[in-house]
Design a protein around this motif. Structure first.
Motif, PDB file in Angstrom:
ATOM      1  N   ASP A 123       0.888  -1.167   0.000  1.00 45.58           N
ATOM      2  CA  ASP A 123       0.000   0.000   0.000  1.00 45.58           C
ATOM      3  C   ASP A 123       0.925   1.216   0.000  1.00 45.58           C
ATOM      4  O   ASP A 123       1.603   1.474   0.991  1.00 45.58           O
ATOM      5  N   ALA A 126      -0.569   6.709  -2.191  1.00 49.72           N
ATOM      6  CA  ALA A 126      -1.823   7.084  -1.516  1.00 49.72           C
ATOM      7  C   ALA A 126      -1.988   8.565  -1.182  1.00 49.72           C
ATOM      8  O   ALA A 126      -2.237   8.918  -0.038  1.00 49.72           O
ATOM      9  N   PRO A 127      -1.850   9.444  -2.181  1.00 52.15           N
ATOM     10  CA  PRO A 127      -2.061  10.858  -1.867  1.00 52.15           C
ATOM     11  C   PRO A 127      -3.549  11.139  -1.672  1.00 52.15           C
ATOM     12  O   PRO A 127      -4.391  10.366  -2.118  1.00 52.15           O
ATOM     13  N   ASN A 128      -3.824  12.228  -0.984  1.00 53.52           N
ATOM     14  CA  ASN A 128      -5.200  12.704  -0.945  1.00 53.52           C
ATOM     15  C   ASN A 128      -5.387  13.566  -2.180  1.00 53.52           C
ATOM     16  O   ASN A 128      -4.814  14.643  -2.271  1.00 53.52           O
ATOM     17  N   HIS A 163      -3.906   3.388  -2.399  1.00 55.29           N
ATOM     18  CA  HIS A 163      -5.119   3.612  -1.608  1.00 55.29           C
ATOM     19  C   HIS A 163      -5.375   5.123  -1.528  1.00 55.29           C
ATOM     20  O   HIS A 163      -5.219   5.758  -0.489  1.00 55.29           O
ATOM     21  N   GLY A 165      -6.699   8.884  -1.291  1.00 59.62           N
ATOM     22  CA  GLY A 165      -7.689   9.582  -0.478  1.00 59.62           C
ATOM     23  C   GLY A 165      -8.604  10.342  -1.425  1.00 59.62           C
ATOM     24  O   GLY A 165      -8.274  11.425  -1.894  1.00 59.62           O
ATOM     25  N   GLU A 340     -10.350   5.359  -1.209  1.00 57.46           N
ATOM     26  CA  GLU A 340     -11.225   5.206  -0.045  1.00 57.46           C
ATOM     27  C   GLU A 340     -12.688   5.085  -0.453  1.00 57.46           C
ATOM     28  O   GLU A 340     -13.455   4.360   0.175  1.00 57.46           O
ATOM     29  N   TYR A 391     -11.211   7.378   8.646  1.00 56.28           N
ATOM     30  CA  TYR A 391     -10.035   6.787   8.012  1.00 56.28           C
ATOM     31  C   TYR A 391      -9.832   5.330   8.476  1.00 56.28           C
ATOM     32  O   TYR A 391      -9.644   4.421   7.666  1.00 56.28           O
ATOM     33  N   ASP A 395      -9.943   1.693   6.547  1.00 56.85           N
ATOM     34  CA  ASP A 395      -8.793   0.804   6.563  1.00 56.85           C
ATOM     35  C   ASP A 395      -9.169  -0.608   7.016  1.00 56.85           C
ATOM     36  O   ASP A 395      -8.598  -1.589   6.536  1.00 56.85           O
ATOM     37  N   TYR A 413       2.352  -1.241   4.589  1.00 55.40           N
ATOM     38  CA  TYR A 413       1.817   0.109   4.453  1.00 55.40           C
ATOM     39  C   TYR A 413       2.973   1.093   4.490  1.00 55.40           C
ATOM     40  O   TYR A 413       3.571   1.298   5.541  1.00 55.40           O
ATOM     41  N   VAL A 415       3.886   4.400   4.801  1.00 54.17           N
ATOM     42  CA  VAL A 415       3.235   5.649   5.231  1.00 54.17           C
ATOM     43  C   VAL A 415       4.114   6.318   6.292  1.00 54.17           C
ATOM     44  O   VAL A 415       4.782   5.633   7.064  1.00 54.17           O
ATOM     45  N   GLN A 419       1.805   8.381  11.362  1.00 54.00           N
ATOM     46  CA  GLN A 419       0.618   7.530  11.450  1.00 54.00           C
ATOM     47  C   GLN A 419       0.873   6.239  12.229  1.00 54.00           C
ATOM     48  O   GLN A 419       0.077   5.294  12.144  1.00 54.00           O
ATOM     49  N   HIS A 422      -1.990   5.078  14.471  1.00 57.31           N
ATOM     50  CA  HIS A 422      -3.112   4.596  13.662  1.00 57.31           C
ATOM     51  C   HIS A 422      -2.879   3.134  13.257  1.00 57.31           C
ATOM     52  O   HIS A 422      -3.759   2.286  13.421  1.00 57.31           O
ATOM     53  N   PHE A 423      -1.686   2.851  12.746  1.00 54.67           N
ATOM     54  CA  PHE A 423      -1.446   1.488  12.272  1.00 54.67           C
ATOM     55  C   PHE A 423      -1.328   0.492  13.421  1.00 54.67           C
ATOM     56  O   PHE A 423      -1.791  -0.638  13.317  1.00 54.67           O
TER      57      PHE A 423
HETATM   58  N1  ARG Z   1      -4.132   9.114   2.165  1.00 59.79           N
HETATM   59  C1  ARG Z   1      -3.412   8.942   3.386  1.00 59.79           C
HETATM   60  C2  ARG Z   1      -2.632  10.201   3.728  1.00 59.79           C
HETATM   61  O1  ARG Z   1      -2.291  10.942   2.844  1.00 59.79           O
HETATM   62  C3  ARG Z   1      -2.443   7.783   3.350  1.00 59.79           C
HETATM   63  C4  ARG Z   1      -3.079   6.431   3.154  1.00 59.79           C
HETATM   64  C5  ARG Z   1      -2.186   5.287   3.504  1.00 59.79           C
HETATM   65  N2  ARG Z   1      -2.800   4.004   3.336  1.00 59.79           N
HETATM   66  C6  ARG Z   1      -3.718   3.514   4.138  1.00 59.79           C
HETATM   67  N3  ARG Z   1      -4.249   2.341   3.829  1.00 59.79           N
HETATM   68  N4  ARG Z   1      -4.101   4.097   5.224  1.00 59.79           N
HETATM   69  O2  ARG Z   1      -2.355  10.429   4.885  1.00 59.79           O
END
Ligand code: ARG
Length: 661
Positions: A123, A126-128, A163, A165, A340, A391, A395, A413, A415, A419, A422-423
């Motif tokens: 994973d 994964a930009p927003n 993934h 956003g 998402e 979020y 996930d 992941y 990232v 985070q 979170h993970f």
């Molecule tokens: N879009 C999220 C961000 O920019 C990162 C996602 C990472 N992947 C995930 N499965 N949570 O912070």
């Protein structure tokens, strides 16, 4: 060929025969490492020292026993023991030349695919979307790509999943912006530019109110810090005994006051700047409830509001085209891009299911649905009071979907480190939920810093856009490529087109390599000058090394296909030849090290070392002017194999080679 794996195979039965625990056998095997100094052989094992205590025998005796028993036939000379119990292994030339011959005639450079392939989901990126990609996205994208490519080359089944956003509050922001601030002509002319303007404008307004709301808290924090510091000063004055310690503590407390003051004044400056801007302050007055209204727009989108859905459908392809353009420039591809939004429909049933399956853990608290994990201070929220999912909820749905669809052995992941919590919570919850056989891992990474040691920002304090970063790297690379070419003894040899193509490859490579060559968990300071340096551990240096090796082979007008197929022997008589040959055979070890803890800097270090050994070899061993034809052929084979190994290694890092520079 995996030299280290082969050596460990030889040592394993002997270690097991010592009567130590399987765990100690493993630990000891891991202590077999490449030797630092070729005079002591090529590999060294120093497990005898830690084993001495467990076995109640002198370490030298243990080492002697292992060295006598280990069967290294066909691989190395009998092992010898030095000092308190170092075991040194010197690989046989015959063995090395045989293995090199295999590498020469093999497309995979003699690296066999793993015997038991695993399925990995990576994973990454994964930009927003809807915001432009910024410097923070480079790390996930580049590290993720390197992990995908390396695992895949090793023979694993890998699914790279972006993934994205595409469903969060940022859409509430552009929906709000589109409805209130849209410039139709600008949107017609370039929708993406207009959408990102709208995003920034709304974010600024929302930020204004957030900062304003924070002011009292910031003021309170300053007062408190100040009170503590003042009290300490007075107490210290009354007690001259404890002067020195008190002075240190005073500095710390004064530092806190200064930080709190700086934070407050930054907030005040920001607000004052907005207030002084007539246009902005008018918008502030007219949109006093914007923060809530943006949330409402997001909630309406999620609830299926027809207009918001229609607009979202209109915006999405534009946003995706925008990120795709950057991916094309970076040469990054994905096997899946399931954002998402893909999971949205699953979230309601999922929360209901979690509550009924794990009522002890997943329960209501203050109107929200929370996950209370054993040993965790703060719960993880899966549904807010207003019904919105988060979020974390997405996930969880993503984990289930991937488990059902791919049955992976691992999910990685990639990232940033912020985070981590979170993970940690997500994985703990997934395990409670029953997903215990899958290796869930956060491949965390540090922050990209500017010269000042703070997160990399533009002069005006904005985050640095990824696109601008690429442009700048390429334009600086272009200057270097032209300068180099102009300086060539026989005059420039590259056309304008070639220069542009090379500059592109060199610029992008320098950026990727600068990132990959860092220990991923550390922060690193971004510097164009450093990353484009022609010497040192840079992408530019390695591309240059490749071009040089390639140049030798090309200059010799060698038919490389015939050379590789000739079966001619490689000779490793000179020290530099042997050192290069050995390093070439270490490629497999380097790949294993790279995926052991998913650290691409293991691979960059290897390639840098290989380029250095090649340099020494090239200085000491004439290739095209070798004394005999057989030696010339042998050395050409070494050159060709070096070029192929560099090329392959760089390609696993997502870096293109160029033949001329
Ligand atoms: N879009 C999220 C961000 O920019 C990162 C996602 C990472 N992947 C995930 N499965 N949570 O912070």
């Amino acid at each position: 060929m995996n030299l280290l794996a082969e050596l460990r195979r030889r040592f394993e039965p002997v270690l097991a025969g010592l009567g130590i625990s399987p765990d100690d056998v493993q630990k000891s095997l891991e202590m077999i490492r490449p030797a630092q100094d070729a005079r002591f052989g090529n590999y060294q094992a120093n497990f005898a020292m830690p084993l001495a205590k467990a076995l109640g025998k002198p370490s030298r005796e243990i080492a002697a026993e292992v060295a006598a028993k280990v069967d290294l036939r066909g691989l190395a000379a009998p092992a010898d023991v030095a000092g308190p119990g170092f075991i040194n292994v010197r690989l046989d030339n015959n063995f090395l030349t045989e293995r090199l011959a295999v590498a020469v005639s093999d497309d995979r450079l003699g690296i066999a695919p793993v015997a038991q392939p695993k399925t990995y989901i990576v994973d990454f990126s994964a930009p927003n979307v809807a915001k432009s990609m910024h410097v923070g996205h480079i790390r996930s994208t580049v590290i993720g790509q390197a992990i995908v490519e390396t695992l895949r080359f090793l023979g694993h089944r890998v699914i790279g999943d972006n993934h994205i956003g595409d469903w969060g509050t940022q859409f509430g922001m552009i929906l709000y912006g589109y409805k209130h601030f849209r410039d139709d002509a600008a949107y017609q002319a370039n929708p993406v530019v207009e959408l990102s303007r709208l995003y920034r404008l709304v974010a600024t307004l929302v930020g204004y109110f957030e900062t304003k709301a924070e002011l009292p808290e910031l003021q309170k924090r300053l007062q408190e810090a100040d009170a503590v510091a003042t009290a300490h000063k007075q107490a210290a004055a009354a007690d001259p005994q404890a002067q020195k310690k008190a002075a240190k503590e005073q500095r710390r407390l004064d530092g806190r006051v200064a930080d709190a003051r700086a934070e407050l004044s930054a907030a005040q400056t920001k607000l004052a700047a907005a207030d002084a801007d007539p246009e902005l302050s008018k918008l502030v007055r007219e949109h006093a409830t914007i923060a809530d209204d943006v949330l409402t727009e997001t909630a309406k989108l999620h609830a299926g509001d027809a207009e918001n859905r229609r607009l979202w459908q209109e915006f999405m392809p534009l946003c995706l085209a925008e990120v795709d353009r950057i991916y094309r420039r970076l040469g990054v591809t994905f096997d899946e891009t399931l954002g998402e939004s893909f999971y949205h429909e699953q979230l309601g049933p999922l929360v209901a299911e979690l509550r009924s399956q794990l009522p002890e853990v997943v329960r209501e608290s203050g109107g929200a649905v929370c996950v209370f994990l054993p040993g965790q201070a703060t719960p993880m929220i899966v549904q807010k009071k207003d019904g919105a999912y988060l979020y974390a909820t997405t996930d969880l749905a993503t984990i289930r979907y991937r488990m059902e669809r791919w049955r992976p052995d691992a999910m990685l992941y990639v990232v940033d480190h912020r985070q981590s919590l979170h993970f940690e919570q997500l994985f703990a919850m997934a395990r409670l939920w029953g997903y215990r056989d899958v290796d869930l891992r956060h491949i965390s990474f540090g922050t990209v810093l500017g010269d000042d040691g703070r997160p990399f920002k533009t002069r005006s304090g904005d985050t640095v856009g990824l696109e601008g970063l690429l442009d700048e790297a390429v334009s600086r690379a272009a200057a270097i490529v032209s300068e180099n070419d102009d300086k060539k003894p026989a005059g420039p040899e590259l056309s304008a087109d070639e220069r542009a193509r090379i500059a592109d490859a060199v610029g992008i490579a320098s950026l990727k390599y600068a990132d990959l060559s860092q220990n991923r968990t550390s922060d690193y300071v971004f510097s164009y000058d450093k990353m484009l340096a022609m010497t040192g551990n840079t992408g530019t240096y390695l591309q240059y090394a490749y071009a040089r090796v390639h140049g030798v082979v090309a200059k010799g007008r060698v038919d490389v296909a015939a050379l590789r197929a000739s079966g001619a022997a490689i000779r490793l008589d000179a020290d530099a030849e042997r050192a290069l040959g050995l390093e070439l055979l270490r490629f497999g070890d380097a790949l294993d090290d790279t995926v052991a803890d998913f650290r691409p800097n293991q691979l960059t270090s290897y390639l840098f070392e290989l380029a250095n050994r090649y340099s020494t070899f090239y200085e000491q061993c004439p290739v095209l002017k070798a004394e005999t034809e057989a030696l010339r052929t042998s050395r050409l084979l070494l050159c060709d194999l070096t070029a192929r190994t560099l090329e392959r290694g760089l390609s696993l890092l997502g870096i293109e080679v160029v033949e001329k520079m």
